[in-house]
Design a protein around this motif. Sequence first.
Motif, short mmCIF file in Angstrom:
data_model
loop_
_atom_site.label_atom_id
_atom_site.label_comp_id
_atom_site.label_asym_id
_atom_site.label_seq_id
_atom_site.Cartn_x
_atom_site.Cartn_y
_atom_site.Cartn_z
N GLN A 92 34.36 46.72 39.08
CA GLN A 92 33.61 47.80 39.75
C GLN A 92 32.19 47.35 40.08
O GLN A 92 31.23 48.06 39.77
CB GLN A 92 33.58 49.04 38.86
CG GLN A 92 34.98 49.48 38.47
CD GLN A 92 35.05 50.97 38.15
OE1 GLN A 92 34.48 51.82 38.82
NE2 GLN A 92 35.79 51.30 37.11
N CYS A 93 32.07 46.20 40.74
CA CYS A 93 30.72 45.66 40.91
C CYS A 93 29.93 46.38 42.00
O CYS A 93 28.72 46.23 42.08
CB CYS A 93 30.75 44.16 41.11
SG CYS A 93 31.55 43.61 42.60
N HIS A 104 41.92 41.27 44.12
CA HIS A 104 40.69 41.58 44.86
C HIS A 104 40.94 41.74 46.36
O HIS A 104 40.03 42.11 47.10
CB HIS A 104 39.62 40.51 44.59
CG HIS A 104 40.11 39.10 44.79
ND1 HIS A 104 41.14 38.57 44.05
CD2 HIS A 104 39.73 38.14 45.65
CE1 HIS A 104 41.35 37.32 44.44
NE2 HIS A 104 40.52 37.05 45.42
N LEU A 149 37.40 48.24 43.62
CA LEU A 149 38.84 47.99 43.74
C LEU A 149 39.45 47.44 42.46
O LEU A 149 40.62 47.67 42.18
CB LEU A 149 39.07 47.01 44.90
CG LEU A 149 40.51 46.67 45.25
CD1 LEU A 149 41.30 47.90 45.67
CD2 LEU A 149 40.55 45.63 46.37
#
Length: 288
Positions: A18-19, A114, A14
Amino acid sequence: MIGIEGLVFPKCRLCPRQCGVDRNKYRGLCKTKNELEMASYNLHFGEEPPISGINGSGTIFFAGCNLSCVYCQNYPISQLKSAYRQVSTDELAGIMIKLQKRGAHNINLVTPSHFVHLICNSIDKARTQGLNIPIVYNTSSYDREDVVLYLEKYVDIYLADLKYTDSSLSKSLSGVSDYFEIATKALLTMYKTKGALKVKKGIAISGLLIRHLILPGHLDNTIKALEWIENNLPKVPVSLMSQYFPAYRALKFKDINRKLQKIEYNKVLSYLNRTQIDGFIQDYCNNS
Ligand code: SF4
């Protein structure tokens, strides 16, 4: 155009970090799962005059953050998450309506990036219940360009930072080396979709206002940020903030372990006066 939920599941992308975590099970680098976490909400009178107006800005603080600024002035909420509660999208919509009924000039979403997919859902619900004041997206600007495009129908005003121009500085102080590249793309997209800040009868109604916090010992960073704004977004007003104090982990960093000095503040003002940049300048506020 993206479907925003598609950026969250099954692996979250999101925001530009970009974890890739499954937020139904785990917390991402933003320290949050797929549940809204709100620290507080209230009428706030300390924003720029056209944002706070007379009645106040209907400010909603979210917990967590997709950056990890070592000097975060808001660290108990963003980094330590010492006080927050989970709220549903229905409850958040109700809070927006409550703030509007209390006279807020706008709904000011602080650190929303987030949670943006859930917040948009709440805005949809609140609008069906009569929400009609501007939505303010109060962001670090570490936002995906395609998310900013998606926000065109949700957000009216961007209060958006330009924190750094240098990748080693952004890496050491906020944990990301691509801040400048990401933030400038986001700012250009915010401007493309909303234009510069528009104010009617003293109250902001739409557009972009860029914020920059002057960091002690890093005047070159401030000057380069102002240069970029003047060259790329000359019509956009800037809010220059001098309120820095060494919060959270900043005492461990030699360059930023003190407040801003008056001489530094004056140097920035003197540079600013030679530009065409318009906007707001916080009075020098080092009380030590
Ligand atoms: S929003 Fe959070 S979980 Fe998603 S990519 Fe960004 S840091 Fe990771």
